[in-house]
Design a protein around this motif. Structure first.
Motif, PDB file in Angstrom:
ATOM      1  N   ASP A 213      67.788  10.245  46.308  1.00 14.39           N
ATOM      2  CA  ASP A 213      68.887  10.785  47.085  1.00 14.39           C
ATOM      3  C   ASP A 213      69.167  12.252  46.766  1.00 14.39           C
ATOM      4  N   ALA A 214      68.216  12.944  46.166  1.00 18.95           N
ATOM      5  CA  ALA A 214      68.416  14.341  45.796  1.00 18.95           C
ATOM      6  C   ALA A 214      68.660  15.193  47.046  1.00 18.95           C
ATOM      7  N   ALA A 215      69.740  15.974  47.011  1.00 23.73           N
ATOM      8  CA  ALA A 215      70.103  16.813  48.157  1.00 23.73           C
ATOM      9  C   ALA A 215      69.739  18.273  47.903  1.00 23.73           C
ATOM     10  N   GLY A 241      62.287  12.562  47.219  1.00 19.75           N
ATOM     11  CA  GLY A 241      62.966  13.285  46.161  1.00 19.75           C
ATOM     12  C   GLY A 241      62.525  14.725  46.029  1.00 19.75           C
ATOM     13  N   ALA A 242      61.618  15.174  46.899  1.00 22.75           N
ATOM     14  CA  ALA A 242      61.149  16.562  46.832  1.00 22.75           C
ATOM     15  C   ALA A 242      62.202  17.548  47.295  1.00 22.75           C
ATOM     16  N   GLY A 243      63.351  17.027  47.753  1.00 30.05           N
ATOM     17  CA  GLY A 243      64.428  17.876  48.241  1.00 30.05           C
ATOM     18  C   GLY A 243      64.787  17.513  49.662  1.00 30.05           C
ATOM     19  N   ALA A 244      66.079  17.598  49.979  1.00 29.21           N
ATOM     20  CA  ALA A 244      66.499  17.333  51.352  1.00 29.21           C
ATOM     21  C   ALA A 244      65.883  18.344  52.310  1.00 29.21           C
ATOM     22  N   LEU A 245      65.667  19.559  51.807  1.00 29.24           N
ATOM     23  CA  LEU A 245      64.973  20.608  52.552  1.00 29.24           C
ATOM     24  C   LEU A 245      63.955  21.214  51.612  1.00 29.24           C
ATOM     25  N   HIS A 246      62.702  21.163  51.995  1.00 28.71           N
ATOM     26  CA  HIS A 246      61.603  21.591  51.109  1.00 28.71           C
ATOM     27  C   HIS A 246      60.728  22.581  51.862  1.00 28.71           C
ATOM     28  N   VAL A 247      60.722  23.835  51.393  1.00 28.39           N
ATOM     29  CA  VAL A 247      59.888  24.881  51.988  1.00 28.39           C
ATOM     30  C   VAL A 247      58.893  25.331  50.926  1.00 28.39           C
ATOM     31  N   GLY A 268      57.614  10.664  52.813  1.00 29.10           N
ATOM     32  CA  GLY A 268      58.911  10.295  52.256  1.00 29.10           C
ATOM     33  C   GLY A 268      59.932  11.393  52.110  1.00 29.10           C
ATOM     34  N   ALA A 269      59.632  12.634  52.474  1.00 29.56           N
ATOM     35  CA  ALA A 269      60.596  13.723  52.335  1.00 29.56           C
ATOM     36  C   ALA A 269      61.277  13.996  53.674  1.00 29.56           C
TER      37      ALA A 269
END
Length: 441
Positions: A213-215, A241-247, A268-269
């Motif tokens: 649930d990492a935001a 869990g890689a982040g709610a927003l991952h760039v 899963g992200a």
């Protein structure tokens, strides 16, 4: 009458990023001018949005309603949770290099008995010590004016610096484990630098995961310089869990007569954008750039690739596959550029999407820019559902519908995964594909 220039309206996220910069800029190590110039670029352009062609399908201004505070150093509990990170890839027996909430953690990393010619260290430490070799390379390997990358340059905190000396062949993959503890929502900016010498051989396995649930808002970048006659494989896995927003940004410069393989695996992200800026600087290089995404719910995965053929007689193959369920969305934007002196270039690009529901969406935009007259280049894209005839064939032999669909999906993704040279990693990724299919309702 004096006409004043219009002042752009900043969003709440842009205002918070500006405030984060004001608070953090004096405490960030390393090249002050490089950081300030990068943030000034962001301040002028703002967050990329749908009217920016390269970001038209992933409107970062709309996706970022706010900007999280910068991540702090991980506490003991966060470090303890990171001990099990990367468990799904344990069979690979890679040399683990662990970062928790964007901070390099030596005590969780496998740094004992490094091969002769291999060094692994902290980027933050190198910047704080004024390592000229590091600072002279940052931002120069494959330069880009991308705004998200500019933000990373301004805020880059920690990361790893890996050097492989010329002629060294590493016996174990290097596993870069980026773990988000989920202690509190935060902005994480990591920057890594990998320098591979002439004739060296190395495999980099980069995995991003964390609390389900990492935001967090993650902006990570890797600069990779591959020497002449080297052989490098780079695999990036973006999981739950890689982040709610991952760039993520990869800036790679490949030398002459090298072999380079890149593979992106996303599962899963919630929102992921992988952007790759790859330069083939030397002649006679052979490269495979591939990827696979498994999306469900409202997940969004964007792969944006710019492959610049500068040297002559290089061969590149770019193949990306996406499986979409629910209301998920995949984006592929790829551009191959062939410079005037890059004669004898052989480059082909393809994107394929498999839609498992009527609500899923796939957007593909492959492009070619060719300024040489003796080349073989092509691109293509396909989007469709599972083949009814193949499904009927399997079901007619007593295979239940769900299992029949799973077999076809595994075969579809397997065509991309089979390009990975490491057999153990191929098996590990296909196990993740099987787990994703098992979880389908």
């Amino acid at each position: 009458m004096t006409v004043q220039a219009a002042v752009p309206i900043r969003t709440a996220a842009e205002e918070q990023l500006a405030e984060n910069w004001r608070q953090a800029k004096t405490g960030l190590p390393g090249p002050v001018l490089l950081r300030a110039t990068a943030f000034e670029r962001f301040a002028k352009a703002g967050l990329p949005h749908r009217r920016v062609e390269e970001w038209k399908y992933t409107d970062l201004r709309a996706l970022m309603r706010d900007a999280k505070p910068l991540a702090g150093a991980p506490d003991a509990a966060a470090r303890e949770r990171a001990r099990s990170a990367g468990a799904s890839l344990a069979s690979i027996e890679a040399r683990r290099v662990v970062l928790v909430d964007g901070v390099f953690v030596p005590e969780l990393s496998d740094l004992a008995g490094l091969e002769s010619g291999l060094t692994i260290g902290s980027l933050a430490q190198a910047l704080a010590q004024g390592d000229e070799a590091v600072m002279s390379q940052l931002g120069t390997i494959a330069p880009s004016d991308d705004v998200a990358l500019a933000l990373n340059t301004a805020f880059m905190g920690d990361g790893v610096v890996i050097r492989v000396a010329p002629g060294v062949s590493l016996t174990r993959p290097i596993g870069l484990v980026f773990f988000n503890s989920g202690t509190r929502p935060a902005s994480v900016f990591t920057r890594s630098l990998v320098l591979i010498g002439n004739g060296a051989r190395a495999m980099l396995l980069e995995s991003h995961e964390g609390a389900p649930d990492a935001a967090d808002q993650v902006n990570t970048a890797l600069e990779l310089k591959v020497g002449d006659d080297a052989h490098v494989d780079h695999v990036k896995i973006t999981a739950a869990g890689a982040g709610a927003l991952h760039v993520s940004s990869l800036m790679a410069a490949i030398g002459a007569h090298a072999r380079f393989n890149e593979f992106l695996f996303t599962v899963g992200a919630p929102v992921v954008r992988n952007q790759l800026f790859i330069r083939f600087d030397g002649e006679g290089t052979v490269a495979g750039v591939r990827g696979a995404s498994l999306l469900k719910g409202r997940e969004h995965a964007d792969t944006t690739l710019v492959a610049d053929h500068i040297g002559r007689a290089c061969t590149s193959r770019e193949t990306f596959k996406s499986v979409l369920d629910g209301e998920s969305r995949s984006v592929f934007q790829g551009r191959i550029t062939v410079a005037p002196k890059a004669q004898k270039t052989d480059a082909k690009m393809a994107a394929h999407a498999l839609l498992l529901s009527e609500e899923a969406e796939a957007d593909s935009k492959p492009e070619l820019e060719i300024y040489a007259d003796d080349v073989q280049c092509g691109h293509g894209a396909t989007t469709g559902a599972l083949d009814d005839n193949l499904l009927f064939y399997l079901k007619a032999r007593g295979i239940p519908t769900k299992e029949a669909e799973a077999l076809l999906i595994q075969a579809f993704i397997g065509e991309a995964v089979e390009g990975i040279e490491h057999a153990g990693l191929r098996d590990a990724l296909m196990e993740q594909v099987a787990a994703w299919l098992q979880a389908r309702e």
